[in-house]
Write a protein that holds these residues in place. Structure first.
Motif, PDB file in Angstrom:
ATOM      1  N   UNK A  36       1.347 -10.553   9.967  1.00 42.22           N
ATOM      2  CA  UNK A  36       2.076 -10.509   9.842  1.00 42.22           C
ATOM      3  C   UNK A  36       2.591  -9.812   8.465  1.00 42.22           C
ATOM      4  N   UNK A  37       1.194  -9.545   7.807  1.00 43.68           N
ATOM      5  CA  UNK A  37       2.378  -9.228   6.597  1.00 43.68           C
ATOM      6  C   UNK A  37       1.628  -7.068   8.254  1.00 43.68           C
TER       7      UNK A  37
ATOM      8  N   UNK B  19       5.752  -2.749   9.086  1.00 46.72           N
ATOM      9  CA  UNK B  19       6.346  -1.581   9.942  1.00 46.72           C
ATOM     10  C   UNK B  19       7.708  -1.930   9.110  1.00 46.72           C
ATOM     11  N   UNK B  20       8.707  -2.226   8.643  1.00 47.82           N
ATOM     12  CA  UNK B  20       9.436  -1.570   7.469  1.00 47.82           C
ATOM     13  C   UNK B  20       9.198  -0.276   6.977  1.00 47.82           C
TER      14      UNK B  20
ATOM     15  N   UNK C  88      11.310   2.920   7.676  1.00 47.33           N
ATOM     16  CA  UNK C  88      12.430   2.945   8.127  1.00 47.33           C
ATOM     17  C   UNK C  88      12.819   3.445   6.867  1.00 47.33           C
ATOM     18  N   UNK C  89      12.225   2.134   5.798  1.00 45.79           N
ATOM     19  CA  UNK C  89      13.003   2.428   4.011  1.00 45.79           C
ATOM     20  C   UNK C  89      12.514   4.046   3.868  1.00 45.79           C
ATOM     21  N   UNK C  90      11.702   4.790   4.545  1.00 48.41           N
ATOM     22  CA  UNK C  90      11.210   6.134   3.900  1.00 48.41           C
ATOM     23  C   UNK C  90      12.022   6.916   4.187  1.00 48.41           C
ATOM     24  N   UNK C  91      12.372   6.997   5.597  1.00 52.95           N
ATOM     25  CA  UNK C  91      13.436   7.123   6.664  1.00 52.95           C
ATOM     26  C   UNK C  91      14.819   7.425   6.238  1.00 52.95           C
TER      27      UNK C  91
END
Length: 135
Positions: A86-87, A93-94, A97-100
């Motif tokens: 779950x971690x 997994x996010x 997206x945050x880095x991009x």
């Protein structure tokens, strides 16, 4: 290469200590990541990526042992498996997206700041675990 090395060191010095060392290293690393990746030098980029992978390995070695030690024996396998998976799904997994988004809108240095911030969260959580469980 750093996963087995950090696992051996964490068996000797403690799992929390090993994870703290890796996490604090990532906090520091994050402040230099943007400059290293944006340097234009292939050698510096390779060094940045190698250092990042080494620090990640420092965290992965003791992680399984620490995660499983937080649960009672009756549910240890299920608890640590759920926590780890779950971690990964909800947290890791996010991150791409945050880095991009950060790199596109603010520049590479903010990807490093994000990495540092998330590692500070890890350091705080590890200190809480150490205080509560003595792990």
């Amino acid at each position: 290469a750093f996963i087995p090395v950090s696992a051996i060191l964490s068996d000797k010095h403690g799992r929390t200590a090993g994870l703290l060392l890796g996490s604090i290293g990532i906090v520091i690393y994050g402040f230099f990541l943007g400059g290293m990746l944006g340097s234009g030098s292939p050698a510096i980029v390779v060094l940045a990526l190698s250092l990042g992978m080494a620090l990640m390995g420092m965290c992965f070695g003791p992680l399984g042992g620490l995660a499983s030690s937080l649960f009672p024996a009756e549910i240890r396998y299920t608890g640590s498996s759920l926590a780890f998976n779950l971690g990964g799904i909800l947290g890791a997994s996010l991150a791409p997206y945050a880095a991009t988004w950060l790199a596109t809108n603010y520049g590479l240095q903010y990807v490093g700041y994000y990495l540092s911030l998330m590692s500070v969260v890890s350091v705080v959580a590890l200190l809480m675990v150490k205080r509560r469980y003595g792990a």
